[in-house]
Design a protein around this motif. Structure first.
Motif, PDB file in Angstrom:
ATOM      1  N   CYS A 183       0.770  -1.045  -0.145  1.00 53.12           N
ATOM      2  CA  CYS A 183       0.014   0.088   0.164  1.00 53.12           C
ATOM      3  C   CYS A 183       0.731   1.199   0.064  1.00 53.12           C
ATOM      4  O   CYS A 183       2.044   1.295   0.439  1.00 53.12           O
ATOM      5  CB  CYS A 183      -0.958  -0.074   1.071  1.00 53.12           C
ATOM      6  N   SER A 184       0.290   2.292  -0.442  1.00 53.43           N
ATOM      7  CA  SER A 184       1.275   3.501  -0.531  1.00 53.43           C
ATOM      8  C   SER A 184       0.771   4.472   0.767  1.00 53.43           C
ATOM      9  O   SER A 184       0.188   3.791   1.831  1.00 53.43           O
ATOM     10  CB  SER A 184       0.580   4.513  -1.565  1.00 53.43           C
ATOM     11  N   ASN A 185       1.521   5.581   0.676  1.00 52.38           N
ATOM     12  CA  ASN A 185       1.321   6.283   1.968  1.00 52.38           C
ATOM     13  C   ASN A 185       0.073   6.537   2.715  1.00 52.38           C
ATOM     14  O   ASN A 185      -0.838   7.222   1.894  1.00 52.38           O
ATOM     15  CB  ASN A 185       1.877   7.844   1.963  1.00 52.38           C
ATOM     16  N   ARG A 220       4.503  11.307  -3.142  1.00 51.28           N
ATOM     17  CA  ARG A 220       3.814  10.204  -2.424  1.00 51.28           C
ATOM     18  C   ARG A 220       2.440   9.910  -2.893  1.00 51.28           C
ATOM     19  O   ARG A 220       1.661  11.220  -3.283  1.00 51.28           O
ATOM     20  CB  ARG A 220       3.856  10.382  -0.891  1.00 51.28           C
TER      21      ARG A 220
HETATM   22  O1  DAU Z   1       4.778   4.263   0.777  1.00 48.04           O
HETATM   23  C1  DAU Z   1       4.407   3.736   2.016  1.00 48.04           C
HETATM   24  C2  DAU Z   1       5.354   3.915   3.366  1.00 48.04           C
HETATM   25  O2  DAU Z   1       4.877   5.509   3.638  1.00 48.04           O
HETATM   26  C3  DAU Z   1       5.140   3.196   4.748  1.00 48.04           C
HETATM   27  O3  DAU Z   1       5.727   1.833   4.365  1.00 48.04           O
HETATM   28  C4  DAU Z   1       5.786   3.909   5.892  1.00 48.04           C
HETATM   29  O4  DAU Z   1       5.800   2.845   6.897  1.00 48.04           O
HETATM   30  C5  DAU Z   1       5.281   5.164   5.990  1.00 48.04           C
HETATM   31  O5  DAU Z   1       6.334   5.810   7.274  1.00 48.04           O
HETATM   32  C6  DAU Z   1       5.469   5.903   4.641  1.00 48.04           C
HETATM   33  O6  DAU Z   1       6.702   6.038   4.400  1.00 48.04           O
HETATM   34  P1  DAU Z   1       7.338   7.671   3.924  1.00 48.04           P
HETATM   35  O7  DAU Z   1       8.814   7.852   4.311  1.00 48.04           O
HETATM   36  O8  DAU Z   1       7.106   7.898   2.538  1.00 48.04           O
HETATM   37  O9  DAU Z   1       6.622   8.787   4.986  1.00 48.04           O
HETATM   38  P2  DAU Z   1       7.139   9.897   5.901  1.00 48.04           P
HETATM   39  O10 DAU Z   1       5.832  10.430   6.405  1.00 48.04           O
HETATM   40  O11 DAU Z   1       8.242   9.559   6.851  1.00 48.04           O
HETATM   41  O12 DAU Z   1       7.590  10.842   4.888  1.00 48.04           O
HETATM   42  C7  DAU Z   1       6.795  11.378   4.021  1.00 48.04           C
HETATM   43  C8  DAU Z   1       7.536  12.228   2.782  1.00 48.04           C
HETATM   44  O13 DAU Z   1       7.720  13.423   3.414  1.00 48.04           O
HETATM   45  C9  DAU Z   1       9.218  11.515   2.492  1.00 48.04           C
HETATM   46  O14 DAU Z   1       9.254  11.959   1.261  1.00 48.04           O
HETATM   47  C10 DAU Z   1       9.848  12.313   3.340  1.00 48.04           C
HETATM   48  C11 DAU Z   1       9.153  13.457   3.624  1.00 48.04           C
HETATM   49  N1  DAU Z   1       9.440  14.145   5.038  1.00 48.04           N
HETATM   50  C12 DAU Z   1       9.345  13.511   6.034  1.00 48.04           C
HETATM   51  C13 DAU Z   1       9.510  14.137   7.388  1.00 48.04           C
HETATM   52  C14 DAU Z   1       9.140  13.133   8.552  1.00 48.04           C
HETATM   53  C15 DAU Z   1       9.926  15.423   5.119  1.00 48.04           C
HETATM   54  O15 DAU Z   1      10.141  16.239   4.037  1.00 48.04           O
HETATM   55  N2  DAU Z   1      10.025  16.141   6.428  1.00 48.04           N
HETATM   56  C16 DAU Z   1      10.011  15.214   7.552  1.00 48.04           C
HETATM   57  O16 DAU Z   1      10.088  15.641   8.604  1.00 48.04           O
END
Ligand code: DAU
Ligand code: NAD
Length: 335
Positions: A183-185, A220
């Motif tokens: 699955c996606s985000n 995402r």
């Molecule tokens: O695609 C599914 C995945 O989505 C899941 O398998 C993971 O468990 C889930 O955590 C998520 O992973 P991401 O790395 O895509 O999610 P995250 O919310 O950590 O980050 C989303 C995007 O935002 C990513 O490109 C990194 C960016 N980001 C994230 C954080 C925490 C930022 O720019 N600043 C931040 O502080």
């Protein structure tokens, strides 16, 4: 398939708790056992309204603890296991991979062994689109399908890909009745404020800087959590054993757009945006082709991003106590 008793692992976390609420709403007579070790990401406050329910049981158990897991399988007559339990945050996996390998791989193996030992009718593995690696920004025509090769980028996604391979190997070798969804985000209520959307909401609410990695250009494919829960419900009832189902679709946004949407909705200025050092190995774009699950099970994402983000931000506004107790650490007193 007739289901009466479901084991939901990781049900004190974000998607698992939403799944439990979804199932009780859709199938109020089902029994659910939630198995969760309550790591930093688990929050018993989320499940409080269910704790006195007759057809619900919470057990604080680590999925890597074979003896305890087998004991619970012996006590309960599960029809289905849905494994959400995982270390799920990419940044943490870069800082400390070990626990990711332990929970995400060994934990999966323990659950698969218990599934075989107690002849469970279905084991569903909740996986991620991150196992496919990433797509380039300049090829919007490309999407992940179920036959896209596995090509993980982070210790987190490598551990999830390993678990998927283990599930497929058990299915072939032992005839374990496995299904997998990738699955996606997800976004929605009860997401821990370390992930992009809740982190940005919390920081913006407190007039703190919003740390955007790199240039914020990474894309995402955002999926409202209830749509994900609906897909898993369909797969455990009507999915085909041995199959992988991609879940997501056509809600692609880059991070900067998401962050600006949050600021606008909260009435905050874009001067809060702070560009910070990029995540090492940062995946550029995720995008799911959900055609298979649409054709086979009739699933499609019902919630567009504009609606979903409005509902999500409203939920965080209405439930400040839930996230404040995470920020001050007091949520762990319950655990
Ligand atoms: O695609 C599914 C995945 O989505 C899941 O398998 C993971 O468990 C889930 O955590 C998520 O992973 P991401 O790395 O895509 O999610 P995250 O919310 O950590 O980050 C989303 C995007 O935002 C990513 O490109 C990194 C960016 N980001 C994230 C954080 C925490 C930022 O720019 N600043 C931040 O502080
Ligand atoms: P989360 O981090 O919010 O919750 C994980 C839960 O698992 C927590 O309650 C935690 O206490 C529990 N847990 C961790 N280690 C455990 C162990 N050893 N034994 C028992 N319980 C343990 O995660 P989430 O975002 O709800 O993700 C759930 C599942 O969905 C994960 O498998 C993740 O890989 C997958 N997934 C998440 C997303 C997303 O966008 N969040 C997208 C695709 C797939």
């Amino acid at each position: 398939m007739i289901i009466i008793n479901i084991l939901v692992t990781g049900g004190a976390g974000f998607i698992g708790s939403n799944f439990i609420f979804y199932i009780f709403k859709k199938h109020p007579d089902y029994r659910i056992v939630c198995m969760d070790s309550l790591t930093y990401a688990g929050n018993l406050n989320t499940l409080k309204p269910l704790l006195e329910k007759e057809n619900f049981r919470f057990t604080k158990t680590d999925i890597t603890d074979r003896e305890e897991v087998f004991k619970i399988f012996e006590e309960e007559n599960f029809d289905v296991v849905v494994n959400f339990a995982a270390e799920s945050h990419v940044d943490r996996s870069i800082r400390n991979p070990s626990v990711f390998l332990k929970t995400n791989i060994i934990g999966t193996q323990v659950l698969l062994d218990a599934t075989n030992e107690f002849k469970i009718k279905r084991y569903h593995q909740v996986s991620t689109d991150e196992v496919y690696g990433d797509l380039p920004l300049d090829r919007p025509d490309l999407f992940f399908t179920e036959s896209t090769p596995l090509h993980a980028s982070s210790p987190y996604s490598a551990s999830k890909a390993s678990a998927d391979l283990l599930c497929q190997a058990y299915c072939r070798t032992f005839k374990t009745p496995v299904t997998i969804s990738r699955c996606s985000n997800n976004y929605g209520p009860y997401q821990f404020p370390e992930k992009l959307i809740p982190l940005m909401f919390v920081n913006a609410s407190n007039d703190k800087p919003l740390p955007v990695y790199g240039e914020g250009a990474n894309v995402r494919d955002w999926l409202y959590v209830d749509d994900h829960c609906k897909a898993i419900d369909m797969i455990i009832h009507n999915g085909t054993i041995g199959e992988v189902y991609n879940i997501g679709g056509h809600n692609e946004k880059n991070n900067l757009t998401v962050v600006k949407t949050i600021l606008k909705t909260l009435g905050k200025g874009e001067d809060l945006i702070t560009y910070v050092t990029d995540r090492p190995g940062h995946d550029m774009r995720y995008a799911i082709d959900p055609q298979k699950i649409k054709d086979e099970l009739g699933w499609y994402p019902e919630t567009d991003f504009e609606t979903g983000i409005r509902m999500t931000l409203q939920w965080y506004k209405d439930n400040e106590q839930w996230w404040q107790e995470i920020l001050d650490g007091s949520y762990q007193n319950q655990n």
